[in-house]
Design an enzyme around this catalytic site. Sequence first.
Site, PDB file in Angstrom:
ATOM      1  N   GLU A 158      13.996  71.776 -11.511  1.00 13.69           N
ATOM      2  CA  GLU A 158      14.273  70.436 -10.994  1.00 13.69           C
ATOM      3  C   GLU A 158      15.119  70.549  -9.724  1.00 13.69           C
ATOM      4  O   GLU A 158      16.138  71.209  -9.729  1.00 13.69           O
ATOM      5  CB  GLU A 158      15.033  69.643 -12.073  1.00 13.69           C
ATOM      6  N   PHE A 159      14.677  69.885  -8.666  1.00 17.17           N
ATOM      7  CA  PHE A 159      15.418  69.953  -7.400  1.00 17.17           C
ATOM      8  C   PHE A 159      16.177  68.672  -7.090  1.00 17.17           C
ATOM      9  O   PHE A 159      16.726  68.526  -6.012  1.00 17.17           O
ATOM     10  CB  PHE A 159      14.465  70.278  -6.248  1.00 17.17           C
ATOM     11  N   ASN A 221      19.238  76.582  -4.220  1.00 26.24           N
ATOM     12  CA  ASN A 221      20.632  76.152  -4.356  1.00 26.24           C
ATOM     13  C   ASN A 221      21.573  77.060  -3.571  1.00 26.24           C
ATOM     14  O   ASN A 221      22.544  76.594  -2.971  1.00 26.24           O
ATOM     15  CB  ASN A 221      21.036  76.111  -5.836  1.00 26.24           C
ATOM     16  N   PHE A 223      20.886  78.676  -0.786  1.00 27.15           N
ATOM     17  CA  PHE A 223      20.736  78.346   0.644  1.00 27.15           C
ATOM     18  C   PHE A 223      21.479  77.055   0.992  1.00 27.15           C
ATOM     19  O   PHE A 223      22.129  76.964   2.029  1.00 27.15           O
ATOM     20  CB  PHE A 223      19.249  78.171   1.009  1.00 27.15           C
ATOM     21  N   CYS A 273      25.886  72.670 -10.479  1.00 27.80           N
ATOM     22  CA  CYS A 273      24.847  73.664 -10.168  1.00 27.80           C
ATOM     23  C   CYS A 273      25.235  74.763  -9.187  1.00 27.80           C
ATOM     24  O   CYS A 273      24.999  75.935  -9.459  1.00 27.80           O
ATOM     25  CB  CYS A 273      23.605  72.955  -9.644  1.00 27.80           C
ATOM     26  N   LYS A 336      30.628  64.026  -5.724  1.00 28.22           N
ATOM     27  CA  LYS A 336      30.001  63.440  -4.541  1.00 28.22           C
ATOM     28  C   LYS A 336      29.881  61.945  -4.805  1.00 28.22           C
ATOM     29  O   LYS A 336      30.146  61.504  -5.929  1.00 28.22           O
ATOM     30  CB  LYS A 336      28.627  64.068  -4.277  1.00 28.22           C
TER      31      LYS A 336
HETATM   32  C1  UDX Z   1      21.419  71.181 -17.432  1.00 27.97           C
HETATM   33  C2  UDX Z   1      21.808  72.555 -16.905  1.00 27.97           C
HETATM   34  O1  UDX Z   1      23.201  72.582 -16.708  1.00 27.97           O
HETATM   35  C3  UDX Z   1      21.133  72.912 -15.634  1.00 27.97           C
HETATM   36  O2  UDX Z   1      21.294  74.278 -15.370  1.00 27.97           O
HETATM   37  C4  UDX Z   1      19.701  72.699 -15.734  1.00 27.97           C
HETATM   38  O3  UDX Z   1      19.106  72.849 -14.481  1.00 27.97           O
HETATM   39  C5  UDX Z   1      19.344  71.388 -16.377  1.00 27.97           C
HETATM   40  O4  UDX Z   1      20.063  71.141 -17.553  1.00 27.97           O
HETATM   41  P1  UDX Z   1      22.392  68.787 -16.982  1.00 27.97           P
HETATM   42  O5  UDX Z   1      21.258  67.967 -17.466  1.00 27.97           O
HETATM   43  O6  UDX Z   1      23.197  68.293 -15.834  1.00 27.97           O
HETATM   44  O7  UDX Z   1      21.890  70.214 -16.518  1.00 27.97           O
HETATM   45  O8  UDX Z   1      23.316  69.188 -18.199  1.00 27.97           O
HETATM   46  P2  UDX Z   1      23.980  68.220 -19.255  1.00 27.97           P
HETATM   47  O9  UDX Z   1      24.181  66.872 -18.654  1.00 27.97           O
HETATM   48  O10 UDX Z   1      25.119  68.970 -19.845  1.00 27.97           O
HETATM   49  O11 UDX Z   1      22.811  68.051 -20.361  1.00 27.97           O
HETATM   50  C6  UDX Z   1      22.418  69.004 -21.286  1.00 27.97           C
HETATM   51  C7  UDX Z   1      22.171  68.295 -22.622  1.00 27.97           C
HETATM   52  O12 UDX Z   1      21.582  69.202 -23.551  1.00 27.97           O
HETATM   53  C8  UDX Z   1      23.435  67.757 -23.287  1.00 27.97           C
HETATM   54  O13 UDX Z   1      23.303  66.375 -23.528  1.00 27.97           O
HETATM   55  C9  UDX Z   1      23.535  68.547 -24.587  1.00 27.97           C
HETATM   56  O14 UDX Z   1      24.072  67.801 -25.672  1.00 27.97           O
HETATM   57  C10 UDX Z   1      22.088  68.918 -24.828  1.00 27.97           C
HETATM   58  N1  UDX Z   1      21.915  70.083 -25.718  1.00 27.97           N
HETATM   59  C11 UDX Z   1      22.596  71.231 -25.477  1.00 27.97           C
HETATM   60  C12 UDX Z   1      21.041  70.003 -26.806  1.00 27.97           C
HETATM   61  O15 UDX Z   1      20.440  68.965 -27.036  1.00 27.97           O
HETATM   62  N2  UDX Z   1      20.879  71.108 -27.600  1.00 27.97           N
HETATM   63  C13 UDX Z   1      21.568  72.259 -27.407  1.00 27.97           C
HETATM   64  O16 UDX Z   1      21.406  73.218 -28.160  1.00 27.97           O
HETATM   65  C14 UDX Z   1      22.452  72.327 -26.295  1.00 27.97           C
HETATM   66  C1  UDX Z   2      22.209  70.232  -6.014  1.00 31.26           C
HETATM   67  C2  UDX Z   2      20.912  70.417  -5.207  1.00 31.26           C
HETATM   68  O1  UDX Z   2      20.997  69.633  -3.995  1.00 31.26           O
HETATM   69  C3  UDX Z   2      19.704  69.993  -6.022  1.00 31.26           C
HETATM   70  O2  UDX Z   2      18.510  70.267  -5.304  1.00 31.26           O
HETATM   71  C4  UDX Z   2      19.713  70.758  -7.335  1.00 31.26           C
HETATM   72  O3  UDX Z   2      18.642  70.323  -8.154  1.00 31.26           O
HETATM   73  C5  UDX Z   2      21.027  70.556  -8.075  1.00 31.26           C
HETATM   74  O4  UDX Z   2      22.113  70.941  -7.232  1.00 31.26           O
HETATM   75  P1  UDX Z   2      23.798  68.172  -6.615  1.00 31.26           P
HETATM   76  O5  UDX Z   2      24.787  69.228  -6.972  1.00 31.26           O
HETATM   77  O6  UDX Z   2      23.505  67.093  -7.592  1.00 31.26           O
HETATM   78  O7  UDX Z   2      22.373  68.844  -6.258  1.00 31.26           O
HETATM   79  O8  UDX Z   2      24.281  67.437  -5.258  1.00 31.26           O
HETATM   80  P2  UDX Z   2      24.273  67.861  -3.711  1.00 31.26           P
HETATM   81  O9  UDX Z   2      23.885  66.673  -2.938  1.00 31.26           O
HETATM   82  O10 UDX Z   2      23.511  69.089  -3.462  1.00 31.26           O
HETATM   83  O11 UDX Z   2      25.815  68.114  -3.405  1.00 31.26           O
HETATM   84  C6  UDX Z   2      26.515  69.226  -3.928  1.00 31.26           C
HETATM   85  C7  UDX Z   2      27.909  69.279  -3.352  1.00 31.26           C
HETATM   86  O12 UDX Z   2      27.883  69.632  -1.974  1.00 31.26           O
HETATM   87  C8  UDX Z   2      28.671  67.952  -3.426  1.00 31.26           C
HETATM   88  O13 UDX Z   2      30.009  68.212  -3.799  1.00 31.26           O
HETATM   89  C9  UDX Z   2      28.593  67.424  -2.021  1.00 31.26           C
HETATM   90  O14 UDX Z   2      29.620  66.544  -1.696  1.00 31.26           O
HETATM   91  C10 UDX Z   2      28.651  68.705  -1.212  1.00 31.26           C
HETATM   92  N1  UDX Z   2      28.073  68.614   0.139  1.00 31.26           N
HETATM   93  C11 UDX Z   2      26.761  68.312   0.300  1.00 31.26           C
HETATM   94  C12 UDX Z   2      28.864  68.871   1.254  1.00 31.26           C
HETATM   95  O15 UDX Z   2      30.064  69.156   1.131  1.00 31.26           O
HETATM   96  N2  UDX Z   2      28.290  68.814   2.504  1.00 31.26           N
HETATM   97  C13 UDX Z   2      26.973  68.524   2.689  1.00 31.26           C
HETATM   98  O16 UDX Z   2      26.522  68.505   3.852  1.00 31.26           O
HETATM   99  C14 UDX Z   2      26.196  68.255   1.562  1.00 31.26           C
END
Ligand code: UDX
Ligand code: UDX
Length: 463
Positions: A158-159, A221, A223, A273, A336
């Site tokens: 997922e991006f 990520n 990059f 991430c 953010k």
């Molecule tokens: C997560 C990962 O951190 C990330 O690396 C990946 O790309 C996508 O999944 P995110 O959705 O942000 O990202 O994580 P989080 O909001 O913590 O959600 C994970 C969920 O999985 C939680 O709600 C947790 O309760 C659930 N979970 C975890 C299960 O249902 N079963 C498990 O065994 C462990």
């Molecule tokens: C990132 C990737 O963008 C996304 O593709 C991947 O799926 C998950 O990780 P996310 O972490 O949700 O997404 O947000 P992102 O917009 O990438 O920002 C990450 C951090 O970088 C934030 O703290 C943001 O404030 C900071 N940031 C971003 C900067 O400091 N400067 C910038 O120019 C852009």
Amino acid sequence: MANILCIGAGHVGGPTMAVIAKNCPQHRVVVVDVDAARVAAWQSDRLPIYEPGLDEIIHCTRGKNLFFSTEINRHIAEADIIFVSVNTPTKSFGQGAGKAADLQYWELAARQILENATTPKIVVEKSTVPVRTAEAMECILNSESGNGLHFDVVSNPEFMAEGTAIRDLEEPDRVLIGGPETPSGQKAVQAIVDIHARWVPRERIITTNLWSGELSKLAANAFLAQRISSINAISALCERTEADVNEVAHAVGLDGRIGPRFLRASVGFGGSCFKKDILNLVYLCEYYGLYEVATYWEQVVAMNEYQQQRFVSNMVYAMFNTVAHKRIALFGAAFKANTSDTRESPALVVCRALLDERADVVITDPYALENARFDLGEMAGQVTFEPDPYAAARDAHAIAILTEWSHFVDLDYAAIYESMVKPAFIFDGRNLLDRARLHEIGFNVYAIGKPPLTHFATTAPIR
Ligand code: UDX
Ligand code: UDX
């Protein structure tokens, strides 16, 4: 019609499945999670995460073809396609502690699928995982205990970024699907292509082999984070010279080969991430004996930590080398804008460092105060959480802008200045505000990558 299941109702699983449900009304989509409170929140009017546009999509799909549940086993049995989106945090113990991904939840999910399946299934890696995880998962799933059923594992990283998740999911730059080159693997890839082809132009859906799929996510990520660390490195130099980092970023970004996006200098990147995925990449490189490559990527994280620490050092230095017992208002807790997420937020790093300096810290944020309190753990007891930015700034010596919320742009800074202790300081960690205007009001203004605008003579700190 297919029965689609997602294990993990988090920031990724929830919004992703909502968008699939909306665009594929013929499919039934169920999202399960071990966390009953989280599932209950997804079923309520107060969703567990704040994401612009999410409420509307949930409203028009939930109960029709989108369901949230804790009955994992039953839904595994019914599913044709299972997305796994459980968290893969950095390992905190044993081999690879501090760097490698902790895959215990992933493996648990695979074993749970194996135990409850009565029909063949496509298992989709949604969580970001180390390269070759799919191979291990396929091995577990197709082991002898699997009562002869066949499972295909494909990678569909997922991006989406938080705060723009719905837009990113509705109009992705690309959808990437990696799968094994066997006939059944290719059939599985095609099934995932078909789901996305309902709303994503076909040329934006790309297919690769499994390993390229997995590695592309880590590389993308790395990059993105590297661009931020690069501009932040330049920001430090700008602060020592007469250069302005915004002007430099603009000039650099106009080069078509470089491009303008992701060049915003800041107090540092946060989020669940970037750091995790880079450390994961570093660990993989070390594992394969590529130490120079590992060191190269590790610097991206080191630069980010330096930027955060530098921000706090600059604050302390500017405020006459002490902030003890001074009230300091932190504007923003989220990592953010447009999210309630505070995971790895630079705001909390700054908060902890200021508490170590014995400052009286007050945090204001429109959506993230609850998560900030949770993430600060024991330290939360020393912090005041104040939803109203005017009240947060009252009697403060300084304001630090740590999240680029638009809410902070149009505040009445003249009134805020009046209510503060003088000399009053603003440290803009996001280059969000109009520096010249704040200076005119009377503030001493410090922004990232710009010379300070003060009402007294200053010299730059040594570091
Ligand atoms: C997560 C990962 O951190 C990330 O690396 C990946 O790309 C996508 O999944 P995110 O959705 O942000 O990202 O994580 P989080 O909001 O913590 O959600 C994970 C969920 O999985 C939680 O709600 C947790 O309760 C659930 N979970 C975890 C299960 O249902 N079963 C498990 O065994 C462990
Ligand atoms: C990132 C990737 O963008 C996304 O593709 C991947 O799926 C998950 O990780 P996310 O972490 O949700 O997404 O947000 P992102 O917009 O990438 O920002 C990450 C951090 O970088 C934030 O703290 C943001 O404030 C900071 N940031 C971003 C900067 O400091 N400067 C910038 O120019 C852009």
